[in-house]
Design a protein around this motif. Sequence first.
Motif, short mmCIF file in Angstrom:
data_model
loop_
_atom_site.label_atom_id
_atom_site.label_comp_id
_atom_site.label_asym_id
_atom_site.label_seq_id
_atom_site.Cartn_x
_atom_site.Cartn_y
_atom_site.Cartn_z
N ALA A 40 -29.21 -21.43 9.77
CA ALA A 40 -30.61 -21.91 9.86
C ALA A 40 -30.76 -22.82 11.07
CB ALA A 40 -30.99 -22.64 8.57
N LEU A 41 -29.74 -23.64 11.34
CA LEU A 41 -29.80 -24.55 12.48
C LEU A 41 -29.86 -23.77 13.80
CD1 LEU A 41 -29.68 -27.48 13.52
CD2 LEU A 41 -27.19 -27.29 13.52
N GLU A 42 -29.06 -22.73 13.89
CA GLU A 42 -29.07 -21.91 15.11
C GLU A 42 -30.44 -21.29 15.33
OE1 GLU A 42 -25.93 -23.13 16.68
OE2 GLU A 42 -27.04 -21.50 17.66
N ARG A 43 -31.04 -20.78 14.24
CA ARG A 43 -32.38 -20.17 14.37
C ARG A 43 -33.39 -21.23 14.80
NH1 ARG A 43 -30.80 -17.14 9.70
NH2 ARG A 43 -31.72 -18.69 8.31
N ALA A 44 -33.29 -22.40 14.24
CA ALA A 44 -34.24 -23.48 14.59
C ALA A 44 -34.08 -23.88 16.05
CB ALA A 44 -34.02 -24.69 13.67
N ARG A 45 -32.84 -23.99 16.49
CA ARG A 45 -32.59 -24.37 17.88
C ARG A 45 -33.12 -23.31 18.83
NH1 ARG A 45 -26.33 -25.93 18.02
NH2 ARG A 45 -26.77 -26.47 20.17
N ALA A 46 -32.87 -22.04 18.48
CA ALA A 46 -33.34 -20.95 19.34
C ALA A 46 -34.87 -20.96 19.44
CB ALA A 46 -32.85 -19.62 18.78
N SER A 47 -35.53 -21.19 18.31
CA SER A 47 -37.00 -21.18 18.34
C SER A 47 -37.54 -22.41 19.08
CB SER A 47 -37.59 -21.07 16.93
OG SER A 47 -37.21 -22.18 16.14
N LEU A 48 -36.86 -23.54 18.98
CA LEU A 48 -37.29 -24.75 19.71
C LEU A 48 -37.16 -24.53 21.22
CD1 LEU A 48 -35.73 -27.63 17.57
CD2 LEU A 48 -38.14 -27.44 18.23
N ARG A 49 -36.05 -23.94 21.63
CA ARG A 49 -35.84 -23.70 23.06
C ARG A 49 -36.90 -22.74 23.59
NH1 ARG A 49 -30.16 -23.97 21.77
NH2 ARG A 49 -30.13 -21.74 21.32
N GLN A 50 -37.20 -21.73 22.81
CA GLN A 50 -38.20 -20.74 23.23
C GLN A 50 -39.56 -21.40 23.34
OE1 GLN A 50 -38.47 -17.31 20.69
NE2 GLN A 50 -40.13 -16.39 21.86
N ALA A 51 -39.90 -22.21 22.35
CA ALA A 51 -41.20 -22.89 22.35
C ALA A 51 -41.30 -23.84 23.54
CB ALA A 51 -41.39 -23.64 21.05
N ALA A 52 -40.21 -24.55 23.82
CA ALA A 52 -40.22 -25.49 24.95
C ALA A 52 -40.39 -24.74 26.26
CB ALA A 52 -38.93 -26.30 24.97
N ALA A 53 -39.75 -23.60 26.35
CA ALA A 53 -39.85 -22.80 27.58
C ALA A 53 -41.27 -22.30 27.80
CB ALA A 53 -38.88 -21.62 27.50
N GLU A 54 -42.00 -22.13 26.68
CA GLU A 54 -43.37 -21.63 26.78
C GLU A 54 -44.37 -22.76 26.91
OE1 GLU A 54 -43.70 -19.20 23.29
OE2 GLU A 54 -42.42 -17.63 24.09
N GLY A 55 -43.85 -24.03 26.95
CA GLY A 55 -44.73 -25.19 27.17
C GLY A 55 -45.65 -25.46 26.00
N TRP A 56 -45.16 -25.43 24.80
CA TRP A 56 -46.02 -25.59 23.63
C TRP A 56 -46.53 -27.04 23.50
CZ3 TRP A 56 -43.59 -28.68 19.83
CH2 TRP A 56 -42.22 -28.87 20.02
N PRO A 57 -47.81 -27.21 23.18
CA PRO A 57 -48.34 -28.56 22.96
C PRO A 57 -48.08 -29.06 21.54
CG PRO A 57 -50.14 -26.97 22.85
CD PRO A 57 -48.87 -26.18 23.15
N ALA A 58 -47.95 -28.18 20.62
CA ALA A 58 -47.67 -28.56 19.23
C ALA A 58 -46.70 -27.54 18.65
CB ALA A 58 -48.95 -28.59 18.41
N ALA A 59 -45.95 -27.94 17.65
CA ALA A 59 -44.90 -27.05 17.10
C ALA A 59 -45.54 -25.78 16.54
CB ALA A 59 -44.14 -27.78 16.01
N PRO A 60 -45.17 -24.61 17.11
CA PRO A 60 -45.75 -23.38 16.60
C PRO A 60 -45.20 -23.06 15.20
CG PRO A 60 -44.17 -22.92 18.34
CD PRO A 60 -44.30 -24.39 18.25
#
Lengths: 239, 79
Positions: A40-60
């Motif tokens: 679960a941690l790996e999935r969370a980290r992967a999704s956080l990195r992806q969101a950061a790369a896309e410049g998210w203003p709020a947690a998708p």
Amino acid sequence: MPSDRLLVRAALRLREVFLARAVQEIEQALLDRLANYQRALERARASLRQAAAEGWPAAPPLVRRNLSGVLNAVRDAVQQTSQQLKQPAPPLPDLRGLLEEFRQLDDEFGALQVNFKKKALSVTTEPIELEGIYLGPFAIHLSWPRLARDATIACFEIVAQDSNPAATNDAVTHPHVSDGVLCAGDATVPIQRALEQGRVADAFCLVRSVLTHYNPNSPYVSLDEWGGQDCYECGRGVN
Amino acid sequence: MRILYVNNDGGGFADYIDTAEGTTVAQLFAQRLPGRQPEDYLIRVNRLPATAGQVLQEGDRLTITPVKIEGAQIASVTS
């Protein structure tokens, strides 16, 4: 038989081994349950990195869902472990019980030995002869450091005392012993159960029951070929 | 009455069982291992050799261990 003082010392050592095993089992169970947390941690980290790369203003939503997964995995692991701790623990052998095991071993085999340097309990069988082939007595050593890691036949070392090994392989001192390791066959599970439950004398007796019986269907070297094969031309034995 | 019954045959069994007052070692053996021969087993009551006619008492520990068990070569066990 060793003195009472030595037997008590040995019993204390062995009790520490069983205590360590009990703790290790719960620790391993917790680690096994936390494997879901790792995923679960790996999935969370992967999704956080992806969101950061896309410049998210709020947690998708995906990030929130994966973080929730991490929380659930940890909570489940801790809850299951807490439940396990509430269950009555399997009884550990107590000092008196272990001393009784040692006395029974001495009665069954004639002379129990305790070696604190090698950290082993040892007994010796009567001379063993199978289908007319003399194999001699065998020392059975139980290593308590190995018992701490693994309550199986691997805790035992079988050493021929008047060795008559197979002609084709001198590591095979008994049809079911190679390099000091007994292949316990049908005794594998009862030996493991006996060791897990602290029934040390039973485990030794089970080892002896394998040593005193020949299984012609599955030896390291068959007794028919123990002394080597006969030369086809002259009939003399060859290795 | 309750006794601790340990059977080291097969997969191994060790637990308390209920048995009738006055049950002998031979009777319990016949109940638990029907068709088997006592001489093929090491039978101990409270860790001591037992006679067939010995009457079991409350709290006794009865252990039954085969005297001959088939070992195997590791390769064939895993195949």
